[in-house]
Design a protein around this motif. Structure first.
Motif, PDB file in Angstrom:
ATOM      1  N   LEU A  21       3.682 -10.288   8.926  1.00 47.73           N
ATOM      2  CA  LEU A  21       4.381  -9.068   9.329  1.00 47.73           C
ATOM      3  C   LEU A  21       4.163  -8.762  10.808  1.00 47.73           C
ATOM      4  O   LEU A  21       5.073  -8.264  11.481  1.00 47.73           O
ATOM      5  N   LYS A  22       2.993  -9.073  11.314  1.00 43.05           N
ATOM      6  CA  LYS A  22       2.725  -8.864  12.736  1.00 43.05           C
ATOM      7  C   LYS A  22       3.634  -9.759  13.581  1.00 43.05           C
ATOM      8  O   LYS A  22       4.225  -9.320  14.565  1.00 43.05           O
ATOM      9  N   LYS A  23       3.774 -11.010  13.180  1.00 45.68           N
ATOM     10  CA  LYS A  23       4.665 -11.937  13.886  1.00 45.68           C
ATOM     11  C   LYS A  23       6.121 -11.487  13.779  1.00 45.68           C
ATOM     12  O   LYS A  23       6.884 -11.567  14.746  1.00 45.68           O
ATOM     13  N   GLU A  24       6.497 -11.006  12.595  1.00 48.99           N
ATOM     14  CA  GLU A  24       7.858 -10.528  12.378  1.00 48.99           C
ATOM     15  C   GLU A  24       8.152  -9.331  13.283  1.00 48.99           C
ATOM     16  O   GLU A  24       9.223  -9.254  13.895  1.00 48.99           O
ATOM     17  N   LEU A  73       3.942  -3.260   7.710  1.00 48.73           N
ATOM     18  CA  LEU A  73       2.703  -3.705   8.341  1.00 48.73           C
ATOM     19  C   LEU A  73       1.608  -2.654   8.173  1.00 48.73           C
ATOM     20  O   LEU A  73       0.452  -2.991   7.916  1.00 48.73           O
ATOM     21  N   GLY A  74       1.967  -1.395   8.298  1.00 50.96           N
ATOM     22  CA  GLY A  74       0.991  -0.325   8.100  1.00 50.96           C
ATOM     23  C   GLY A  74       0.410  -0.343   6.696  1.00 50.96           C
ATOM     24  O   GLY A  74      -0.801  -0.173   6.509  1.00 50.96           O
ATOM     25  N   LYS A  75       1.266  -0.578   5.702  1.00 49.30           N
ATOM     26  CA  LYS A  75       0.786  -0.651   4.320  1.00 49.30           C
ATOM     27  C   LYS A  75      -0.106  -1.882   4.125  1.00 49.30           C
ATOM     28  O   LYS A  75      -1.173  -1.785   3.518  1.00 49.30           O
ATOM     29  N   ALA A  76       0.318  -3.012   4.669  1.00 50.09           N
ATOM     30  CA  ALA A  76      -0.474  -4.238   4.538  1.00 50.09           C
ATOM     31  C   ALA A  76      -1.821  -4.077   5.240  1.00 50.09           C
ATOM     32  O   ALA A  76      -2.852  -4.528   4.736  1.00 50.09           O
ATOM     33  N   TYR A  77      -1.813  -3.419   6.394  1.00 47.30           N
ATOM     34  CA  TYR A  77      -3.042  -3.167   7.143  1.00 47.30           C
ATOM     35  C   TYR A  77      -3.986  -2.290   6.311  1.00 47.30           C
ATOM     36  O   TYR A  77      -5.179  -2.583   6.206  1.00 47.30           O
TER      37      TYR A  77
END
Length: 111
Positions: A21-24, A73-77
């Motif tokens: 997600l960071k790369k996306e 990304l916030g949720k994954a983090y």
């Protein structure tokens, strides 16, 4: 499957999700810059209204994707950070490769 093995697996999976997600997000941010340049060039070259309007739509779509990706990304983090808290209770994981990668990802992604 043991508790530690499950934690390792979850750390690996959630680190991979956050990394992807960071790369996306970085890709969409670059795409927005490119689309803005393209739209500005079309305007400067006095292109057809349809081309300018279409470039604007593409730019809007990329900006929407940034917002969506930031949310995911916030949720994954958050999930990864919570999992790291659970993993810290197991001293066996302190030097585990997956644990260290997860910590590094949390530091890089800090929101």
């Amino acid at each position: 499957m043991s508790d530690i093995a499950t934690l390792r697996r979850q750390l690996m999976i959630k680190t991979g999700v956050a990394s992807r997600l960071k790369k996306e997000l970085e890709m969409y941010q670059k795409e927005v810059v490119d689309q803005k340049l393209k739209k500005d060039k079309l305007i400067a070259d006095e292109a057809d209204d349809w081309d300018i309007k279409n470039a604007g739509k593409m730019l809007d779509e990329s900006e929407k994707m940034i917002k969506d990706t930031e949310t995911r990304l916030g949720k994954a983090y958050g999930d990864l950070k919570d999992l790291l808290v659970s993993a810290k209770q197991h001293p066996d994981l302190a030097q585990d490769e997956d644990y260290l990668k997860a910590e590094e990802m949390v530091e890089e992604t800090a929101l």
